[in-house]
Design an enzyme around this catalytic site. Structure first.
Site, PDB file in Angstrom:
ATOM      1  N   LYS A  92      -8.827   6.162 -19.053  1.00 38.15           N
ATOM      2  CA  LYS A  92      -9.176   6.678 -20.364  1.00 38.15           C
ATOM      3  C   LYS A  92      -7.969   6.581 -21.318  1.00 38.15           C
ATOM      4  O   LYS A  92      -7.498   5.498 -21.576  1.00 38.15           O
ATOM      5  CB  LYS A  92      -9.716   8.095 -20.204  1.00 38.15           C
ATOM      6  CG  LYS A  92     -10.811   8.215 -19.111  1.00 38.15           C
ATOM      7  CD  LYS A  92     -12.018   7.392 -19.431  1.00 38.15           C
ATOM      8  CE  LYS A  92     -13.175   7.397 -18.464  1.00 38.15           C
ATOM      9  NZ  LYS A  92     -13.064   7.680 -17.091  1.00 38.15           N
ATOM     10  N   ARG A 137       0.860  -1.200   0.000  1.00 37.65           N
ATOM     11  CA  ARG A 137       0.000   0.000   0.000  1.00 37.65           C
ATOM     12  C   ARG A 137       0.888   1.239   0.000  1.00 37.65           C
ATOM     13  O   ARG A 137       0.626   2.218  -0.699  1.00 37.65           O
ATOM     14  CB  ARG A 137      -0.953   0.013   1.203  1.00 37.65           C
ATOM     15  CG  ARG A 137      -1.666   1.351   1.346  1.00 37.65           C
ATOM     16  CD  ARG A 137      -2.871   1.348   2.272  1.00 37.65           C
ATOM     17  NE  ARG A 137      -2.743   0.509   3.437  1.00 37.65           N
ATOM     18  CZ  ARG A 137      -1.980   0.761   4.512  1.00 37.65           C
ATOM     19  NH1 ARG A 137      -1.245   1.871   4.558  1.00 37.65           N
ATOM     20  NH2 ARG A 137      -1.945  -0.085   5.517  1.00 37.65           N
ATOM     21  N   TYR A 176     -17.132  16.196 -15.484  1.00 37.16           N
ATOM     22  CA  TYR A 176     -17.596  14.818 -15.338  1.00 37.16           C
ATOM     23  C   TYR A 176     -18.597  14.723 -14.174  1.00 37.16           C
ATOM     24  O   TYR A 176     -18.343  15.262 -13.086  1.00 37.16           O
ATOM     25  CB  TYR A 176     -16.384  13.903 -15.094  1.00 37.16           C
ATOM     26  CG  TYR A 176     -16.772  12.502 -14.710  1.00 37.16           C
ATOM     27  CD1 TYR A 176     -17.621  11.748 -15.522  1.00 37.16           C
ATOM     28  CD2 TYR A 176     -16.322  11.933 -13.528  1.00 37.16           C
ATOM     29  CE1 TYR A 176     -18.007  10.470 -15.156  1.00 37.16           C
ATOM     30  CE2 TYR A 176     -16.694  10.645 -13.167  1.00 37.16           C
ATOM     31  CZ  TYR A 176     -17.542   9.928 -13.991  1.00 37.16           C
ATOM     32  OH  TYR A 176     -17.927   8.667 -13.623  1.00 37.16           O
ATOM     33  N   ASP A 203      -8.110  18.855 -14.460  1.00 36.75           N
ATOM     34  CA  ASP A 203      -8.401  17.487 -14.890  1.00 36.75           C
ATOM     35  C   ASP A 203      -8.014  17.418 -16.372  1.00 36.75           C
ATOM     36  O   ASP A 203      -8.687  17.999 -17.228  1.00 36.75           O
ATOM     37  CB  ASP A 203      -9.881  17.166 -14.667  1.00 36.75           C
ATOM     38  CG  ASP A 203     -10.209  15.709 -14.976  1.00 36.75           C
ATOM     39  OD1 ASP A 203      -9.529  15.121 -15.845  1.00 36.75           O
ATOM     40  OD2 ASP A 203     -11.151  15.159 -14.380  1.00 36.75           O
TER      41      ASP A 203
HETATM   42  N1  PLP Z   1     -12.376  12.878 -14.850  1.00 32.62           N
HETATM   43  C1  PLP Z   1     -12.960  12.739 -16.050  1.00 32.62           C
HETATM   44  C2  PLP Z   1     -12.848  13.851 -17.064  1.00 32.62           C
HETATM   45  C3  PLP Z   1     -13.680  11.582 -16.357  1.00 32.62           C
HETATM   46  O1  PLP Z   1     -14.262  11.466 -17.557  1.00 32.62           O
HETATM   47  C4  PLP Z   1     -13.775  10.554 -15.374  1.00 32.62           C
HETATM   48  C5  PLP Z   1     -14.528   9.319 -15.646  1.00 32.62           C
HETATM   49  O2  PLP Z   1     -15.259   9.217 -16.618  1.00 32.62           O
HETATM   50  C6  PLP Z   1     -13.167  10.748 -14.125  1.00 32.62           C
HETATM   51  C7  PLP Z   1     -12.458  11.909 -13.908  1.00 32.62           C
HETATM   52  C8  PLP Z   1     -13.249   9.721 -13.051  1.00 32.62           C
HETATM   53  O3  PLP Z   1     -12.391   8.662 -13.332  1.00 32.62           O
HETATM   54  P1  PLP Z   1     -12.641   7.120 -12.913  1.00 32.62           P
HETATM   55  O4  PLP Z   1     -13.868   6.660 -13.644  1.00 32.62           O
HETATM   56  O5  PLP Z   1     -11.395   6.445 -13.346  1.00 32.62           O
HETATM   57  O6  PLP Z   1     -12.848   7.118 -11.433  1.00 32.62           O
END
Ligand code: PLP
Length: 384
Positions: free
Chosen positions: A204, A54, A107, A179
């Site tokens: 992604k 961890r 998101y 992000d």
């Molecule tokens: N940020 C963006 C722009 C996303 O599209 C997503 C998920 O679709 C996330 C964060 C969250 O990521 P995760 O699904 O890996 O937890």
């Protein structure tokens, strides 16, 4: 990565940063250290610096060094998901009574984390149109600790001027978090534009093959990096060794994939612009896009995500999603295969009724790296 490797270009770093040949065998690919604990030579005598997985694991360390190098950061940290990374970041840098400026386009799961989870711990938030720097400035309070932006944003593909908003955040004594999931570090380098922390859903484009869920944080601030690493261990939502390995494997081809995603998406966007059933196409590569000039300034190319609005409204949009064949109907994005979805009913359902609610006639495409002619034929059929 050794300091002599610092000058390498992105494509070289993607393949080599953090990837020392295995000292035991010479294996050129970092092995999956599927192990929880490490033999100690006497109490506290750690052979390779590893104690418990961890806290640190060699496969995860290789990924974390790679992530830091790709964004020109000092510290990279890998998590079990993008939301786990966001949660660790927010609980590290805020406390009850602090305020966060969040975007009106992000998101849905990120919004849910602010609105339904953090708010219960007394962290306040308010929404700004981050595509307009003055709206960000107006949303700042004396208690603002974080300004959060997503660019390009999910699902409306809005563009935030990172350098300008970084300046506003700095003047307010707040951290700017970007992000960078849609762009990836290949297309956009937020730390160089003044951001303090970058967030990724590595699920992604970084992973790139729809076979792993993961997240990451990268910062150029050594002290903040230490604090985040402390909380990563204290909270525990780390990336496992196999997941770390899959993300690393994906990153090696990130540049070539992003080039092809961007080329295909540009063709798809052009096709949709000329289609009689399409009301509006949202793609930052289109000169008509509101954020196009800023995107040109801060991105290498415009990525693989395209959204559009159907003139026939919600039901017509849902039918297009149902009819597509090569574009697979599914959530997520950034994999080699093309995906289609209805954000209002799927990825962004949790934002219904809020300032982040998305239009009901919206369709989001994650344009993959298949033959673009096949993709255009599929879309044409689905829109008939
Ligand atoms: N940020 C963006 C722009 C996303 O599209 C997503 C998920 O679709 C996330 C964060 C969250 O990521 P995760 O699904 O890996 O937890």
């Amino acid at each position: 990565m050794s300091s002599s490797e610092q000058h390498y270009a992105f494509e070289t770093l993607a393949i080599h940063a953090g990837q020392e040949a295995d000292p035991q065998t010479g294996a050129v690919v970092t092995p999956i250290y599927q192990v929880s604990t490490y033999k100690q030579d006497g109490v506290g005598g750690l052979r390779g610096g590893y104690e418990y997985s961890r806290s640190a694991n060699p496969t995860r360390t290789a990924l974390e060094q790679n992530l830091a190098a790709l964004d020109g950061g000092r510290r990279g940290l890998a998590f079990a998901s993008g939301l786990a990374a966001e949660d660790c970041l927010l609980r590290t840098v805020t406390k009850p009574g602090d305020h966060i400026v969040i975007p009106n386009d992000a998101y849905g799961g990120t919004f849910r984390l602010f609105a339904k989870v953090l708010s219960r711990w007394g962290v306040e938030w308010s929404v700004a149109n981050t595509h307009d720097p003055e709206s960000v400035r107006a949303a700042i309070r004396p208690t603002t600790k974080v300004v959060w932006v997503e660019t390009p944003s999910n699902p409306l593909l809005g563009i935030t001027d990172v350098a300008t908003v970084a300046q506003i955040a700095r003047e307010a004594g707040a951290l700017l978090v970007v992000d960078n999931t849609f762009a990836s570090p290949y297309l956009q380098q937020p730390l160089a534009l003044g951001a303090d922390v970058i967030v990724y859903s590595t699920t992604k484009y970084m992973g790139g093959h729809s076979d792993v869920v993961g997240g990451a944080l990268v910062t150029g601030n050594t002290e903040l990096g230490e604090e985040l690493a402390y909380h990563q261990n204290a909270m525990g939502a780390v990336a496992g060794p196999f997941d770390s390995w899959l993300v690393m494997r994906g990153i090696k081809t990130l540049g070539v994939r992003m080039d092809r995603h961007s080329e295909n998406a540009a063709r798809v966007a052009e096709f949709l612009v000329g289609h009689p059933k399409v009301a509006e196409v949202l793609y930052p590569g289109l000169p008509s896009h509101k954020g196009h000039d800023i995107a040109v300034k801060q991105m290498k190319s415009f990525g693989g995500m395209v959204s559009f609005r159907h003139k026939g409204g919600e039901e017509a949009a849902v039918q297009v999603c149902d009819r597509a064949r090569l574009f697979t109907l599914g959530e997520s994005l950034g994999g080699v295969e093309s995906l289609i979805e209805h954000p209002g009913r799927m990825t962004h359902a949790s934002a219904a009724g809020s300032a982040l609610e998305v239009p009901a006639d919206l369709i989001r495409l994650s344009v993959g790296i298949e033959s673009v002619d096949d993709l255009l034929t599929d879309l044409g059929e689905a829109l008939k």
